[in-house]
Scaffold this active site. Sequence first.
Site, PDB file in Angstrom:
ATOM      1  N   GLN A 201       0.827  -1.265  -0.119  1.00 38.19           N
ATOM      2  CA  GLN A 201       0.099   0.033   0.127  1.00 38.19           C
ATOM      3  C   GLN A 201       0.756   1.369  -0.045  1.00 38.19           C
ATOM      4  O   GLN A 201       0.403   2.430  -0.123  1.00 38.19           O
ATOM      5  CB  GLN A 201      -0.814  -0.089   1.386  1.00 38.19           C
ATOM      6  CG  GLN A 201      -2.161  -1.120   1.299  1.00 38.19           C
ATOM      7  CD  GLN A 201      -2.508  -1.022   2.665  1.00 38.19           C
ATOM      8  OE1 GLN A 201      -2.447  -2.238   3.286  1.00 38.19           O
ATOM      9  NE2 GLN A 201      -3.402  -0.077   3.029  1.00 38.19           N
ATOM     10  N   PHE A 232      -5.828  -3.895   3.453  1.00 38.89           N
ATOM     11  CA  PHE A 232      -6.683  -3.731   4.748  1.00 38.89           C
ATOM     12  C   PHE A 232      -5.818  -3.043   5.880  1.00 38.89           C
ATOM     13  O   PHE A 232      -6.068  -3.338   7.314  1.00 38.89           O
ATOM     14  CB  PHE A 232      -7.340  -5.018   5.179  1.00 38.89           C
ATOM     15  CG  PHE A 232      -8.400  -5.559   4.123  1.00 38.89           C
ATOM     16  CD1 PHE A 232      -9.317  -4.989   3.983  1.00 38.89           C
ATOM     17  CD2 PHE A 232      -7.847  -6.732   3.469  1.00 38.89           C
ATOM     18  CE1 PHE A 232     -10.375  -5.429   2.785  1.00 38.89           C
ATOM     19  CE2 PHE A 232      -8.848  -7.251   2.724  1.00 38.89           C
ATOM     20  CZ  PHE A 232     -10.007  -6.725   2.088  1.00 38.89           C
ATOM     21  N   GLU A 236       0.421  -1.453   4.612  1.00 39.15           N
ATOM     22  CA  GLU A 236       0.708   0.000   4.784  1.00 39.15           C
ATOM     23  C   GLU A 236       2.146   0.193   4.995  1.00 39.15           C
ATOM     24  O   GLU A 236       3.000   0.990   4.788  1.00 39.15           O
ATOM     25  CB  GLU A 236      -0.080   0.736   5.758  1.00 39.15           C
ATOM     26  CG  GLU A 236       0.036   2.258   5.873  1.00 39.15           C
ATOM     27  CD  GLU A 236      -1.097   3.056   6.566  1.00 39.15           C
ATOM     28  OE1 GLU A 236      -2.046   2.476   6.907  1.00 39.15           O
ATOM     29  OE2 GLU A 236      -0.401   3.954   7.242  1.00 39.15           O
ATOM     30  N   ARG A 314      -5.002   7.544  16.974  1.00 44.17           N
ATOM     31  CA  ARG A 314      -6.423   7.436  16.195  1.00 44.17           C
ATOM     32  C   ARG A 314      -7.371   6.870  17.494  1.00 44.17           C
ATOM     33  O   ARG A 314      -8.329   7.082  17.406  1.00 44.17           O
ATOM     34  CB  ARG A 314      -6.505   6.842  14.952  1.00 44.17           C
ATOM     35  CG  ARG A 314      -7.761   7.116  14.253  1.00 44.17           C
ATOM     36  CD  ARG A 314      -7.840   6.662  12.735  1.00 44.17           C
ATOM     37  NE  ARG A 314      -7.183   7.365  11.883  1.00 44.17           N
ATOM     38  CZ  ARG A 314      -7.500   8.252  10.923  1.00 44.17           C
ATOM     39  NH1 ARG A 314      -8.942   8.540  11.471  1.00 44.17           N
ATOM     40  NH2 ARG A 314      -7.410   9.058  10.169  1.00 44.17           N
ATOM     41  N   ARG A 346      -7.781  -1.620   9.003  1.00 44.48           N
ATOM     42  CA  ARG A 346      -8.978  -0.847   8.631  1.00 44.48           C
ATOM     43  C   ARG A 346      -9.509  -0.176  10.041  1.00 44.48           C
ATOM     44  O   ARG A 346     -10.104  -0.722  10.823  1.00 44.48           O
ATOM     45  CB  ARG A 346      -9.953  -1.691   7.972  1.00 44.48           C
ATOM     46  CG  ARG A 346     -11.087  -1.027   7.198  1.00 44.48           C
ATOM     47  CD  ARG A 346     -11.793  -2.035   6.303  1.00 44.48           C
ATOM     48  NE  ARG A 346     -12.592  -1.589   5.294  1.00 44.48           N
ATOM     49  CZ  ARG A 346     -13.043  -2.171   4.350  1.00 44.48           C
ATOM     50  NH1 ARG A 346     -13.241  -3.588   4.451  1.00 44.48           N
ATOM     51  NH2 ARG A 346     -13.636  -1.579   3.408  1.00 44.48           N
ATOM     52  N   PHE A 348      -7.909   1.622  11.856  1.00 40.92           N
ATOM     53  CA  PHE A 348      -6.354   2.098  12.585  1.00 40.92           C
ATOM     54  C   PHE A 348      -6.722   2.717  14.007  1.00 40.92           C
ATOM     55  O   PHE A 348      -6.207   3.929  14.572  1.00 40.92           O
ATOM     56  CB  PHE A 348      -6.061   3.454  11.507  1.00 40.92           C
ATOM     57  CG  PHE A 348      -4.806   3.626  11.566  1.00 40.92           C
ATOM     58  CD1 PHE A 348      -3.897   2.847  10.770  1.00 40.92           C
ATOM     59  CD2 PHE A 348      -4.070   4.766  12.079  1.00 40.92           C
ATOM     60  CE1 PHE A 348      -2.446   3.090  10.824  1.00 40.92           C
ATOM     61  CE2 PHE A 348      -2.740   5.307  11.959  1.00 40.92           C
ATOM     62  CZ  PHE A 348      -1.858   4.402  11.259  1.00 40.92           C
ATOM     63  N   THR A 444      -3.675  11.414  10.526  1.00 41.84           N
ATOM     64  CA  THR A 444      -3.641  12.308  11.793  1.00 41.84           C
ATOM     65  C   THR A 444      -2.356  13.083  12.076  1.00 41.84           C
ATOM     66  O   THR A 444      -2.028  14.074  12.459  1.00 41.84           O
ATOM     67  CB  THR A 444      -3.798  11.431  13.135  1.00 41.84           C
ATOM     68  OG1 THR A 444      -2.785  10.287  13.076  1.00 41.84           O
ATOM     69  CG2 THR A 444      -5.171  10.597  13.034  1.00 41.84           C
ATOM     70  N   ALA A 513      -5.743   5.610   5.257  1.00 43.14           N
ATOM     71  CA  ALA A 513      -6.604   6.638   5.975  1.00 43.14           C
ATOM     72  C   ALA A 513      -7.905   6.902   5.343  1.00 43.14           C
ATOM     73  O   ALA A 513      -8.542   8.026   5.436  1.00 43.14           O
ATOM     74  CB  ALA A 513      -5.740   7.814   6.331  1.00 43.14           C
ATOM     75  N   GLU A 715     -12.552   3.139   5.353  1.00 42.12           N
ATOM     76  CA  GLU A 715     -12.809   2.647   6.658  1.00 42.12           C
ATOM     77  C   GLU A 715     -14.072   2.530   7.506  1.00 42.12           C
ATOM     78  O   GLU A 715     -14.258   1.493   8.366  1.00 42.12           O
ATOM     79  CB  GLU A 715     -11.671   3.013   7.543  1.00 42.12           C
ATOM     80  CG  GLU A 715     -10.062   2.742   6.931  1.00 42.12           C
ATOM     81  CD  GLU A 715      -9.219   3.610   7.601  1.00 42.12           C
ATOM     82  OE1 GLU A 715      -9.100   4.918   7.191  1.00 42.12           O
ATOM     83  OE2 GLU A 715      -8.442   3.114   8.388  1.00 42.12           O
TER      84      GLU A 715
END
Length: 758
Positions: A201, A232, A236, A314, A346, A348, A444, A513, A715
Amino acid sequence: MTNKIKTRNKDINLDAPFHVSGRTKYVDDIPEHQGTCYAKTYYSRCGNGTIIKLNTKKAEQFPGVIRVLTYKDVPGENQIGGIVADEPLLAEKDVHFYGQPILLIVAKTESIAEKAMELIEIKYKEKEIIVDPKEAYEKGSVLAGSRTFKLGNPNSNFKKCKYVFEGEADSGGQEHLYLETQGAYAIPKDQGGLFIHSSTQGPTAVQRVVAKVLGLNMSQVEINVNRIGGGFGGKEDQASHWAALAAFAAHICKCPVKLILSRHEDLQMTGKRHPYRSYYIIGLDENLKIMAYEATFYQNGGAAADLSPAVLERTLFHATNSYYVPNIKITAHPCKTNIPPNTAFRGFGGPQGKFVIEAAIHHAAKELKTTADKIQKANLFKNGDEFSFGQIVENCEAKKCWDETTKRYKLKQLRKEIDTFNKENKYFKKGIALQPICFGISFTNTPMNNARALVHVYSDGSVGVSTGAVEMGQGVNTKMVQVAAQAFGLELSDIRLEDTNTTRVANTSPTAASATADLNGRALQDACNQILERIIPLVCELLKEKNPKNITFEGGLVKAKRKSMPWQELVQTALLRRINMSAKGHYSTPIIHFDKKKEKGHPFAYHVYGNSIFVVKLDCIRGTYEFESVKIVHDFGSSMNKALDLGQIEGGLVQGMGWMTMEDVVYDKKGMLKSNTLATYKIPDVYFVPKELDVHFLNTKHDNLAILKSKAVGEPPLMYGLGAYFSIINAILAYNPNAKITYNAPITTEKILMALYT
Ligand code: MTE
Ligand code: LUZ
Ligand code: MOS
């Protein structure tokens, strides 16, 4: 540019025909270069300890083995940590989790590498293993600093509250189970450097890690992603490990190297959703208004930081879900344990935070002999309210979603029917739960909210588009094609979306995100607009138009007030006039900011809202259940592609329901994953999907930071899944009003049976 163009609402997924006919290509499907070798990772069978003996001789001598690589062979830094430099590519002296990569075996075939692995001789001196986050925290084992968000004064307000309840709420891990396992294919380039196909990702993250590990410039490392078979969040950050290992082998052995994890290896070695242990205190007034909320979150981060500090943050941002609470103190600790480093998944950290306040509300409702929805409804956000982190609620759709769900799906009547059913049936009980959601859109970490896109218009009028977005099933490629087609007034088939590649679009944020279409779509619009601006004077000249505002691009034509011409002809003329028909677009989200010292700011471009109603039927003899219906009213803004967006709601919902009910990540005392096959780790199948699943599109218009006013959707729907948990609990309570309720997800069938009969 001021041309007015209607959105082309095509409501299709351009990938679908290729997926269903098996023509879509993933990393392992790429035709191999001559001389390709295969790498396998040898991983630790010790959850925490020191390697006291390691003999690779026999493996090295096995016919067909090319090299057995250790950390000592790493030419650059043996370090892949993204946020904190605490994760070696290959273990050095110590190992910190069962599944940690120690050696890389490169061989002529995969099966040779597998056989050679059995010849590795290794001994460990075992140390104490911690798998519980609270225990880790108490022993001082942490990954980074703790964080606290505060609003108002909870301490003095608890004293004023009519009702105060406290308790514990724990949620478990979750395996990503992307269909395509982690993997990469690294090919040395003739003048040094590497070309790498990676299932990631985050192509830029992979590029950075590979360069660091090999001691190369980033400019020598080209990462290419055609598409990935699901991520998912699991790819990342954690795709970098495997790409770096493949690149390491290719670089040292000077041949193309492919490294694809088997499902079993992927399950054993990679991180998952963070389990959390959490404690809450909730205070309410006589009108069921939540006056104060305090929570402490112990995040199980695993043996290295990975993305844990970002996930942790988060959790705090979403700790009160859709509810306004005037007095808040929430603290989160990132705890270091001896399991694989947990990572993005997903939501996070958001879902884990929300589970706790929903548990607190359920707890309060149960004690007060009312239903949780009374408390939920009484506390929904409205415009002007303040989040614990200082952002002010704007364009709030919480109440609209709530009212629309209860009206459209006739909550009162539904509840009556369920009550009647429960009176008439002894061993079958139905449970109902409402589950609102509120999710902030933006990374974030403010600097990550940027993207670029590259557009070429070719002489035949067709268009090539590259962005930083990675297609992983969510349909972002289709959305990008829609954006470009709309800008130029062309058909979707006139636009070609290229592989995501770090030499075409650089320094990208990961596809994550839920913000990918917003960020890359805006960058793409910028690129298209630059090209349009360059050709407008030419259009005015050719079509004898004085006012550039009258020019529109539609249906393959360029139109002025009186005349029009084919787009293709315009492009050809523009190129003959030596106009640049390529452009690079850029976008960075305006408005957003966050001050980590004060823990205050405006971190999100906007919020996504929604509400859902769950009805479950529980078989109280067997502890099994069936979801009769899930009904959702979701705030899509104005969806630019309803087929894709509906798919995201359905997939996200069921994935969230699985997390809450049946997906049980179990580690034993030695830190070994016990649920390490698909026989022991169960995920939802088609029979688990609610019999009736209705999604109503709430059409809202006022959000200007979403691409084409179509809000991010990746998400948020996962968090509807919490409703699965609370509807089951309510069915249990219908059977046994004295059931001892502990908030401990997932609520597996075993736990249901225990609760029914205790
Ligand atoms: N949908 C599919 N089919 N496959 C995926 O891997 N990942 C989810 C979501 N939907 C995912 C998915 C996650 S974790 C995120 S962050 C978003 O897609 C990312 O894509 P977006 O930003 O384009 O929404
Ligand atoms: N990744 C990230 C994310 O780095 N920052 C985020 O805020 C985020 N949010 C959701 C999913 N991935
Ligand atoms: Mo999603 S967890 O942002 O990859």
